[in-house]
Scaffold this motif. Structure first.
Motif, mmCIF file in Angstrom:
data_model
loop_
_atom_site.group_PDB
_atom_site.id
_atom_site.type_symbol
_atom_site.label_atom_id
_atom_site.label_comp_id
_atom_site.label_asym_id
_atom_site.label_seq_id
_atom_site.Cartn_x
_atom_site.Cartn_y
_atom_site.Cartn_z
ATOM 1 N N ALA A 83 0.674 -1.036 0.157
ATOM 2 C CA ALA A 83 0.027 0.054 -0.129
ATOM 3 C C ALA A 83 1.022 1.408 -0.090
ATOM 4 C CB ALA A 83 -1.051 -0.001 1.379
ATOM 5 N N ALA A 84 0.395 2.241 -0.634
ATOM 6 C CA ALA A 84 1.095 3.715 -0.614
ATOM 7 C C ALA A 84 0.078 4.599 0.159
ATOM 8 C CB ALA A 84 1.220 4.229 -2.208
ATOM 9 N N PHE A 85 0.903 5.377 0.843
ATOM 10 C CA PHE A 85 0.549 6.331 1.867
ATOM 11 C C PHE A 85 0.937 7.774 1.290
ATOM 12 C CE2 PHE A 85 -0.258 2.490 4.244
ATOM 13 C CZ PHE A 85 -1.541 2.943 5.021
ATOM 14 N N ALA A 86 0.068 8.864 1.258
ATOM 15 C CA ALA A 86 0.787 10.385 1.284
ATOM 16 C C ALA A 86 0.926 10.599 2.679
ATOM 17 C CB ALA A 86 -0.141 11.150 0.674
ATOM 18 N N SER A 89 6.125 -17.323 -0.340
ATOM 19 C CA SER A 89 6.247 -17.826 -1.350
ATOM 20 C C SER A 89 7.360 -17.885 -2.082
ATOM 21 C CB SER A 89 5.146 -17.272 -2.521
ATOM 22 O OG SER A 89 5.173 -15.573 -2.258
ATOM 23 N N GLY A 90 8.362 -17.295 -1.264
ATOM 24 C CA GLY A 90 9.867 -17.319 -1.938
ATOM 25 C C GLY A 90 9.947 -16.531 -3.259
ATOM 26 N N SER A 91 9.509 -15.453 -3.411
ATOM 27 C CA SER A 91 9.460 -14.511 -4.664
ATOM 28 C C SER A 91 9.648 -13.230 -4.232
ATOM 29 C CB SER A 91 8.181 -14.851 -5.155
ATOM 30 O OG SER A 91 6.956 -14.213 -4.392
ATOM 31 N N VAL A 92 9.875 -12.336 -5.365
ATOM 32 C CA VAL A 92 9.922 -11.053 -5.346
ATOM 33 C C VAL A 92 9.101 -10.161 -6.505
ATOM 34 C CG1 VAL A 92 11.688 -9.150 -5.676
ATOM 35 C CG2 VAL A 92 12.373 -10.855 -4.722
ATOM 36 N N THR A 93 8.282 -9.399 -6.086
ATOM 37 C CA THR A 93 7.358 -8.622 -6.959
ATOM 38 C C THR A 93 7.706 -7.338 -7.068
ATOM 39 O OG1 THR A 93 5.461 -10.236 -5.872
ATOM 40 C CG2 THR A 93 4.708 -8.108 -7.046
ATOM 41 N N ALA A 94 7.274 -6.928 -8.384
ATOM 42 C CA ALA A 94 7.719 -5.510 -8.861
ATOM 43 C C ALA A 94 6.363 -4.772 -9.117
ATOM 44 C CB ALA A 94 8.619 -5.638 -9.994
ATOM 45 N N LEU A 95 5.956 -3.852 -8.509
ATOM 46 C CA LEU A 95 4.760 -2.960 -8.754
ATOM 47 C C LEU A 95 5.189 -1.444 -9.037
ATOM 48 C CD1 LEU A 95 4.486 -4.324 -5.415
ATOM 49 C CD2 LEU A 95 1.886 -4.044 -6.370
ATOM 50 N N PRO A 96 4.800 -1.139 -10.355
ATOM 51 C CA PRO A 96 5.060 0.240 -10.792
ATOM 52 C C PRO A 96 4.693 1.436 -9.865
ATOM 53 C CG PRO A 96 4.165 -0.928 -12.630
ATOM 54 C CD PRO A 96 4.056 -1.783 -11.201
ATOM 55 N N VAL A 97 5.310 2.413 -9.418
ATOM 56 C CA VAL A 97 4.781 3.555 -8.670
ATOM 57 C C VAL A 97 4.433 4.701 -9.919
ATOM 58 C CG1 VAL A 97 5.539 5.331 -7.148
ATOM 59 C CG2 VAL A 97 6.550 3.066 -7.085
ATOM 60 N N ARG A 98 3.155 4.937 -9.611
ATOM 61 C CA ARG A 98 2.501 6.239 -10.422
ATOM 62 C C ARG A 98 3.268 7.495 -10.167
ATOM 63 N NH1 ARG A 98 -1.758 3.560 -12.920
ATOM 64 N NH2 ARG A 98 -2.773 1.931 -12.024
ATOM 65 N N SER A 136 13.980 1.707 -9.234
ATOM 66 C CA SER A 136 13.979 1.751 -10.628
ATOM 67 C C SER A 136 12.351 1.929 -11.025
ATOM 68 C CB SER A 136 14.515 0.402 -11.386
ATOM 69 O OG SER A 136 14.471 0.559 -12.818
ATOM 70 N N GLY A 137 11.955 2.930 -10.288
ATOM 71 C CA GLY A 137 10.514 3.376 -10.714
ATOM 72 C C GLY A 137 9.441 2.113 -10.113
ATOM 73 N N HIS A 138 9.930 1.408 -9.338
ATOM 74 C CA HIS A 138 8.897 0.371 -8.891
ATOM 75 C C HIS A 138 9.186 0.115 -7.199
ATOM 76 C CE1 HIS A 138 9.509 -0.487 -13.039
ATOM 77 N NE2 HIS A 138 8.408 -1.349 -13.087
ATOM 78 N N LEU A 139 8.183 -0.355 -6.653
ATOM 79 C CA LEU A 139 8.009 -0.901 -5.262
ATOM 80 C C LEU A 139 8.398 -2.269 -5.584
ATOM 81 C CD1 LEU A 139 7.504 -0.086 -2.278
ATOM 82 C CD2 LEU A 139 5.387 -1.200 -2.731
ATOM 83 N N LEU A 140 9.341 -2.853 -4.726
ATOM 84 C CA LEU A 140 9.554 -4.452 -4.931
ATOM 85 C C LEU A 140 9.596 -4.914 -3.337
ATOM 86 C CD1 LEU A 140 11.086 -5.172 -7.384
ATOM 87 C CD2 LEU A 140 11.754 -2.800 -6.738
ATOM 88 N N THR A 141 8.822 -5.993 -3.417
ATOM 89 C CA THR A 141 8.362 -6.713 -1.988
ATOM 90 C C THR A 141 8.970 -8.147 -2.201
ATOM 91 O OG1 THR A 141 6.325 -7.902 -3.024
ATOM 92 C CG2 THR A 141 6.289 -5.434 -2.017
ATOM 93 N N ALA A 142 9.799 -8.405 -0.784
ATOM 94 C CA ALA A 142 10.358 -9.521 -0.592
ATOM 95 C C ALA A 142 9.040 -10.488 -0.166
ATOM 96 C CB ALA A 142 11.462 -9.535 0.344
ATOM 97 N N ASN A 143 8.569 -11.763 -0.794
ATOM 98 C CA ASN A 143 7.408 -12.485 -0.166
ATOM 99 C C ASN A 143 8.033 -13.486 0.338
ATOM 100 O OD1 ASN A 143 5.719 -10.477 -1.572
ATOM 101 N ND2 ASN A 143 6.419 -11.540 -3.455
ATOM 102 N N TYR A 144 8.135 -13.815 1.710
ATOM 103 C CA TYR A 144 8.770 -14.717 2.419
ATOM 104 C C TYR A 144 7.895 -16.206 2.369
ATOM 105 C CZ TYR A 144 10.434 -17.525 6.463
ATOM 106 O OH TYR A 144 10.806 -18.503 7.222
ATOM 107 N N ALA A 175 0.962 6.448 -6.038
ATOM 108 C CA ALA A 175 0.107 5.281 -5.982
ATOM 109 C C ALA A 175 0.606 3.953 -6.644
ATOM 110 C CB ALA A 175 -1.396 5.496 -6.372
ATOM 111 N N LEU A 176 0.410 2.775 -6.272
ATOM 112 C CA LEU A 176 1.026 1.679 -6.913
ATOM 113 C C LEU A 176 0.044 1.251 -8.024
ATOM 114 C CD1 LEU A 176 1.885 0.005 -3.390
ATOM 115 C CD2 LEU A 176 3.276 1.023 -5.294
ATOM 116 N N ALA A 177 0.678 0.604 -9.014
ATOM 117 C CA ALA A 177 -0.189 -0.022 -10.035
ATOM 118 C C ALA A 177 -0.093 -1.474 -9.851
ATOM 119 C CB ALA A 177 0.519 0.289 -11.396
#
Length: 351
Positions: free
Chosen positions: A71-74, A111-120, A101-109, A124-126
């Motif tokens: 989530a994104a907060f102002a 599921s053992g994965s990394v997610t990239a979400l663009p930052v608008r 690099s213009g994204h929010l990255l999350t480390a997902n414990y 806000a997050l896409a």
């Protein structure tokens, strides 16, 4: 903006499932380092880790649930305001996040994965555009049967994203593949089997890094080559004094922090409920344990250094408080000076 009269504010993440208030905003006294809570929001469940934007306008949070979200907060004078509903990350139990690099990255414990979400442009997050799934396992059957991505952070050059995986005893060096629009692993550093790497911090020289290990109370010093994205483990150092051998079992380090001048390193140690103090020496390659001090609570899940380098903060999850310490500039040894109630506390950041 995230600033207050003292120039900065602290933001405390917590587990709402453990009675936490979500994200607590606190004013920071510039002299004593004392925190004064002024606002809280539970707009997102279990915001266990937070990351502010570089300009201090926005704050990002994971929601550490089986169906992980971000989530994104102002950041406003009145406190963080949710910009939009939290976005699913396509992974389970996100424990850490970073902006790169213009994204929010999350480390997902989970599921053992990394997610990239663009930052608008509005902060806000896409929806996710990439999910990088780790592969592998480790020798600990209870904790390492599968990958467990635990932290993500960019290197000082900004060219690389490092992903620390507890389940595979490794750190992956990733790039953003513009052609494919996804994350790509270029190198994978192998740490000692069974060590369980959790978090990583860079030396200010940009050429060394330190990995704190969760499954054994040690820190691994590494050399970093930004030209190739190569992390080379050099040596492993114990985080507890020799007379603590009886409590090594059941001690799970959580965070590692390096001083701005590169002279000291600190870790938080759950179970032992302490902060370890290490010197780094001139080369940065030989951490040496100086001492440990009580963390002021129980189960220190996070350790944070104020940007001015004068105060350390500990989020004690099970005792439900945040404690702070004045750092001796000559020895690096922190002295406990205060604390506030913070149920389910899990992290502290500044903006």
């Amino acid at each position: 903006m995230g600033t207050s009269g003292s120039g900065r504010r602290a933001y405390i993440g917590s587990f709402t499932s453990e009675g936490g208030r979500g994200i607590t905003t606190a004013d920071v006294d510039p002299d004593s380092g004392a925190l004064t809570p002024v606002h809280s929001t539970d707009a997102v469940a279990d915001p266990s880790y937070l990351a502010p934007s570089a300009d201090g306008r926005f704050l990002y949070a994971v929601s550490e649930r089986d169906e992980g979200r971000a989530a994104a907060f102002a950041l406003t004078p009145g406190g963080p305001e949710l910009l939009a509903p939290a976005v699913a990350v396509g992974g389970a139990a996100p424990t850490h996040l970073t902006l790169w690099s213009g994204h929010l990255l999350t480390a997902n414990y989970g599921s053992g994965s990394v997610t990239a979400l663009p930052v608008r442009p509005d902060g806000a997050l896409a929806e996710p555009v990439a999910v990088l799934r780790h592969e592998g396992s480790g020798p600990n059957p209870d904790r390492q049967g599968e990958p467990h991505a635990h932290a993500v952070l960019p290197d000082p050059s900004g060219r690389w994203l490092l992903s620390v995986d507890l389940g595979t005893d490794s750190v992956r060096s990733c790039v953003w593949d513009e052609a494919e629009g996804t994350l790509a692993v270029r190198n994978e550093a192998r740490l000692r089997p069974g060590s369980g790497p959790r978090h990583l911090a860079f030396h200010p020289d940009g050429e060394h890094a330190y990995v704190v290990n969760e499954l054994e109370p040690t820190v691994t010093a590494c050399r970093w080559d930004a030209s190739t994205g190569t992390l080379t483990p050099l040596r492993e150092t114990g985080l507890l004094p020799e007379d603590s051998e009886g409590v090594v079992v059941g001690t799970y380090p959580s965070e590692v922090v390096v001083s701005p001048d590169g002279r000291f390193l600190w870790t938080a140690n759950r179970g032992h409920d302490s902060v370890s103090v290490l010197t780094l020496g001139g080369s940065g390659e030989k951490p040496a344990l100086v001492t440990t001090v009580p963390c002021g609570g129980h189960w220190p899940r996070d350790l944070a250094l104020h940007p001015d380098g004068r105060h350390l903060y500990v989020a004690n999850q099970r005792s439900g408080d945040v404690t702070w310490f004045a750092v001796d500039p000559e020895t690096g040894v922190p002295a406990h000076t205060g604390g506030i109630e913070a149920p389910g506390a899990s992290c502290v950041v500044f903006a």
